[in-house]
Scaffold this motif. Structure first.
Motif, PDB file in Angstrom:
ATOM      1  N   ASN A  72     -17.023  11.128 -13.974  1.00  0.00           N
ATOM      2  CA  ASN A  72     -15.794  11.667 -14.552  1.00  0.00           C
ATOM      3  C   ASN A  72     -15.444  13.052 -14.032  1.00  0.00           C
ATOM      4  OD1 ASN A  72     -15.330   9.377 -16.239  1.00  0.00           O
ATOM      5  ND2 ASN A  72     -17.004  10.112 -17.514  1.00  0.00           N
ATOM      6  N   GLY A  73     -15.798  13.293 -12.773  1.00  0.00           N
ATOM      7  CA  GLY A  73     -15.476  14.573 -12.165  1.00  0.00           C
ATOM      8  C   GLY A  73     -14.103  14.591 -11.542  1.00  0.00           C
ATOM      9  N   LYS A  74     -13.783  15.723 -10.945  1.00  0.00           N
ATOM     10  CA  LYS A  74     -12.497  15.907 -10.290  1.00  0.00           C
ATOM     11  C   LYS A  74     -12.696  16.853  -9.122  1.00  0.00           C
ATOM     12  CE  LYS A  74      -7.755  17.213 -11.070  1.00  0.00           C
ATOM     13  NZ  LYS A  74      -6.696  17.518 -11.997  1.00  0.00           N
ATOM     14  N   SER A  75     -12.028  16.547  -8.004  1.00  0.00           N
ATOM     15  CA  SER A  75     -12.033  17.431  -6.838  1.00  0.00           C
ATOM     16  C   SER A  75     -10.600  17.735  -6.449  1.00  0.00           C
ATOM     17  CB  SER A  75     -12.750  16.767  -5.647  1.00  0.00           C
ATOM     18  OG  SER A  75     -14.117  16.629  -5.899  1.00  0.00           O
ATOM     19  N   ARG A  76     -10.358  19.004  -6.155  1.00  0.00           N
ATOM     20  CA  ARG A  76      -9.010  19.431  -5.762  1.00  0.00           C
ATOM     21  C   ARG A  76      -9.136  20.472  -4.659  1.00  0.00           C
ATOM     22  NH1 ARG A  76      -3.672  19.766  -7.293  1.00  0.00           N
ATOM     23  NH2 ARG A  76      -2.695  21.805  -7.038  1.00  0.00           N
ATOM     24  N   SER A  77      -8.342  20.259  -3.605  1.00  0.00           N
ATOM     25  CA  SER A  77      -8.349  21.212  -2.501  1.00  0.00           C
ATOM     26  C   SER A  77      -7.502  22.435  -2.856  1.00  0.00           C
ATOM     27  CB  SER A  77      -7.825  20.559  -1.218  1.00  0.00           C
ATOM     28  OG  SER A  77      -6.487  20.151  -1.382  1.00  0.00           O
ATOM     29  N   SER A  78      -7.785  23.532  -2.170  1.00  0.00           N
ATOM     30  CA  SER A  78      -7.071  24.780  -2.449  1.00  0.00           C
ATOM     31  C   SER A  78      -5.579  24.665  -2.159  1.00  0.00           C
ATOM     32  CB  SER A  78      -7.672  25.927  -1.639  1.00  0.00           C
ATOM     33  OG  SER A  78      -7.581  25.645  -0.243  1.00  0.00           O
ATOM     34  N   ASP A  79      -5.186  23.770  -1.248  1.00  0.00           N
ATOM     35  CA  ASP A  79      -3.762  23.594  -0.948  1.00  0.00           C
ATOM     36  C   ASP A  79      -3.118  22.475  -1.778  1.00  0.00           C
ATOM     37  OD1 ASP A  79      -4.749  21.273   0.220  1.00  0.00           O
ATOM     38  OD2 ASP A  79      -4.171  21.828   2.266  1.00  0.00           O
ATOM     39  N   GLY A  80      -3.910  21.802  -2.625  1.00  0.00           N
ATOM     40  CA  GLY A  80      -3.398  20.759  -3.493  1.00  0.00           C
ATOM     41  C   GLY A  80      -3.161  19.410  -2.830  1.00  0.00           C
ATOM     42  N   ARG A  81      -3.432  19.297  -1.528  1.00  0.00           N
ATOM     43  CA  ARG A  81      -3.194  18.028  -0.825  1.00  0.00           C
ATOM     44  C   ARG A  81      -4.223  16.970  -1.208  1.00  0.00           C
ATOM     45  NH1 ARG A  81      -2.016  19.592   5.285  1.00  0.00           N
ATOM     46  NH2 ARG A  81      -1.559  17.357   5.394  1.00  0.00           N
ATOM     47  N   LEU A  82      -5.383  17.390  -1.657  1.00  0.00           N
ATOM     48  CA  LEU A  82      -6.403  16.473  -2.179  1.00  0.00           C
ATOM     49  C   LEU A  82      -6.551  16.776  -3.664  1.00  0.00           C
ATOM     50  CD1 LEU A  82      -8.755  14.398  -1.556  1.00  0.00           C
ATOM     51  CD2 LEU A  82     -10.230  16.414  -1.536  1.00  0.00           C
ATOM     52  N   ASP A  83      -6.374  15.762  -4.466  1.00  0.00           N
ATOM     53  CA  ASP A  83      -6.502  15.922  -5.917  1.00  0.00           C
ATOM     54  C   ASP A  83      -6.951  14.567  -6.458  1.00  0.00           C
ATOM     55  OD1 ASP A  83      -6.413  16.718  -8.530  1.00  0.00           O
ATOM     56  OD2 ASP A  83      -4.256  17.132  -8.568  1.00  0.00           O
ATOM     57  N   ILE A  84      -8.265  14.415  -6.618  1.00  0.00           N
ATOM     58  CA  ILE A  84      -8.810  13.100  -6.949  1.00  0.00           C
ATOM     59  C   ILE A  84      -9.767  13.161  -8.131  1.00  0.00           C
ATOM     60  CG2 ILE A  84      -8.590  12.172  -4.619  1.00  0.00           C
ATOM     61  CD1 ILE A  84     -11.581  12.809  -4.251  1.00  0.00           C
ATOM     62  N   ARG A  85      -9.889  11.992  -8.764  1.00  0.00           N
ATOM     63  CA  ARG A  85     -10.880  11.800  -9.819  1.00  0.00           C
ATOM     64  C   ARG A  85     -12.106  11.168  -9.188  1.00  0.00           C
ATOM     65  NH1 ARG A  85      -9.152  11.290 -15.278  1.00  0.00           N
ATOM     66  NH2 ARG A  85     -10.773   9.732 -15.432  1.00  0.00           N
ATOM     67  N   LEU A  86     -13.265  11.467  -9.736  1.00  0.00           N
ATOM     68  CA  LEU A  86     -14.528  10.933  -9.244  1.00  0.00           C
ATOM     69  C   LEU A  86     -15.157  10.020 -10.280  1.00  0.00           C
ATOM     70  CD1 LEU A  86     -15.929  14.278  -7.807  1.00  0.00           C
ATOM     71  CD2 LEU A  86     -14.885  12.409  -6.517  1.00  0.00           C
ATOM     72  N   SER A  87     -15.891   9.039  -9.798  1.00  0.00           N
ATOM     73  CA  SER A  87     -16.654   8.172 -10.690  1.00  0.00           C
ATOM     74  C   SER A  87     -17.918   7.712  -9.973  1.00  0.00           C
ATOM     75  CB  SER A  87     -15.816   6.973 -11.149  1.00  0.00           C
ATOM     76  OG  SER A  87     -15.409   6.190 -10.059  1.00  0.00           O
ATOM     77  N   VAL A  88     -18.833   7.208 -10.732  1.00  0.00           N
ATOM     78  CA  VAL A  88     -20.109   6.738 -10.190  1.00  0.00           C
ATOM     79  C   VAL A  88     -19.869   5.459  -9.395  1.00  0.00           C
ATOM     80  CG1 VAL A  88     -22.422   5.930 -10.803  1.00  0.00           C
ATOM     81  CG2 VAL A  88     -21.356   7.781 -12.115  1.00  0.00           C
ATOM     82  N   PRO A  89     -20.446   5.342  -8.179  1.00  0.00           N
ATOM     83  CA  PRO A  89     -20.235   4.129  -7.394  1.00  0.00           C
ATOM     84  C   PRO A  89     -20.870   2.908  -8.054  1.00  0.00           C
ATOM     85  CG  PRO A  89     -21.849   5.549  -6.316  1.00  0.00           C
ATOM     86  CD  PRO A  89     -21.319   6.301  -7.497  1.00  0.00           C
ATOM     87  N   GLY A  90     -20.187   1.771  -7.890  1.00  0.00           N
ATOM     88  CA  GLY A  90     -20.737   0.518  -8.362  1.00  0.00           C
ATOM     89  C   GLY A  90     -20.464   0.169  -9.808  1.00  0.00           C
ATOM     90  N   ILE A  91     -19.828   1.066 -10.536  1.00  0.00           N
ATOM     91  CA  ILE A  91     -19.472   0.751 -11.921  1.00  0.00           C
ATOM     92  C   ILE A  91     -17.974   0.967 -12.095  1.00  0.00           C
ATOM     93  CG2 ILE A  91     -21.764   1.353 -12.801  1.00  0.00           C
ATOM     94  CD1 ILE A  91     -20.533   3.892 -13.958  1.00  0.00           C
ATOM     95  N   PRO A  92     -17.368   0.319 -13.071  1.00  0.00           N
ATOM     96  CA  PRO A  92     -15.926   0.490 -13.262  1.00  0.00           C
ATOM     97  C   PRO A  92     -15.584   1.960 -13.514  1.00  0.00           C
ATOM     98  CG  PRO A  92     -16.741  -1.338 -14.586  1.00  0.00           C
ATOM     99  CD  PRO A  92     -17.951  -0.635 -14.021  1.00  0.00           C
ATOM    100  N   GLY A  93     -14.503   2.359 -12.937  1.00  0.00           N
ATOM    101  CA  GLY A  93     -14.039   3.726 -13.115  1.00  0.00           C
ATOM    102  C   GLY A  93     -12.721   3.896 -12.395  1.00  0.00           C
ATOM    103  N   SER A  94     -12.016   4.949 -12.705  1.00  0.00           N
ATOM    104  CA  SER A  94     -10.694   5.141 -12.125  1.00  0.00           C
ATOM    105  C   SER A  94     -10.717   6.041 -10.897  1.00  0.00           C
ATOM    106  CB  SER A  94      -9.746   5.722 -13.173  1.00  0.00           C
ATOM    107  OG  SER A  94     -10.244   6.982 -13.610  1.00  0.00           O
ATOM    108  N   GLY A  95     -11.867   6.540 -10.526  1.00  0.00           N
ATOM    109  CA  GLY A  95     -11.923   7.464  -9.402  1.00  0.00           C
ATOM    110  C   GLY A  95     -12.696   6.919  -8.220  1.00  0.00           C
ATOM    111  N   THR A  96     -12.711   7.703  -7.173  1.00  0.00           N
ATOM    112  CA  THR A  96     -13.482   7.374  -5.985  1.00  0.00           C
ATOM    113  C   THR A  96     -14.871   8.002  -6.123  1.00  0.00           C
ATOM    114  OG1 THR A  96     -13.463   7.366  -3.570  1.00  0.00           O
ATOM    115  CG2 THR A  96     -12.662   9.363  -4.636  1.00  0.00           C
TER     116      THR A  96
END
Length: 146
Positions: free
Chosen positions: A21-45
């Motif tokens: 349930n993490g989040k990563s965002r670049s300083s320029d805002g071009r990357l703004d993604i949610r994170l999730s654990v691989p192999g289990i249902p989740g809304s992020g990469t």
């Protein structure tokens, strides 16, 4: 940095919450993604998918540079399927990578020479050399695989 180096770019990304349930965002805002654990249902990469995307994009760029240097025309449908395995052994996590590269219309020996040269110059390949198992595979894509 020594006097012969030129800084081309610095990526700046802030991550909070880690894989779960993490989040990563670049300083320029071009990357703004949610994170999730691989192999289990989740809304992020997950970091492994990001690593696969980054390495395959970088590797394709290295192929393009080598093709230009050697005056080889690359096919428009050049593709790289990157597979990043997250493994554990004895409580220690490690990665294994396969870059499956399709270069339709290029003779196998020429294609392999391009891949070998790209693997020597790609920054991801250089950074991981000797640290993880990596396979660079030349693959043939049939029409029903595309």
């Amino acid at each position: 940095m020594n006097q012969h180096e030129t800084l081309l770019y610095t990526a700046k990304v802030r991550t909070t919450g880690g894989r779960e349930n993490g989040k990563s965002r670049s300083s320029d805002g071009r990357l703004d993604i949610r994170l999730s654990v691989p192999g289990i249902p989740g809304s992020g990469t997950n970091p492994e998918q990001l690593f696969a995307a980054g390495w395959s994009a970088c590797f394709e760029g290295a192929i393009q540079i080598e093709a230009k240097r050697t005056k080889i025309a690359l096919p428009a449908d050049l593709a790289i399927d990157a597979e990043v395995d997250l493994n554990v052994s004895g409580g220690a996590y490690f990665l294994r990578v396969r870059l499956n590269v399709s270069l339709p219309g290029i003779e196998d020996d020429v294609a392999r020479a391009l891949l070998n040269a790209a693997h020597q110059t790609c920054p991801y390949s250089r950074a991981t050399r000797g640290n993880i198992d990596v396979a660079i595979n030349l693959v043939k894509i049939t029409p029903n695989q595309a």
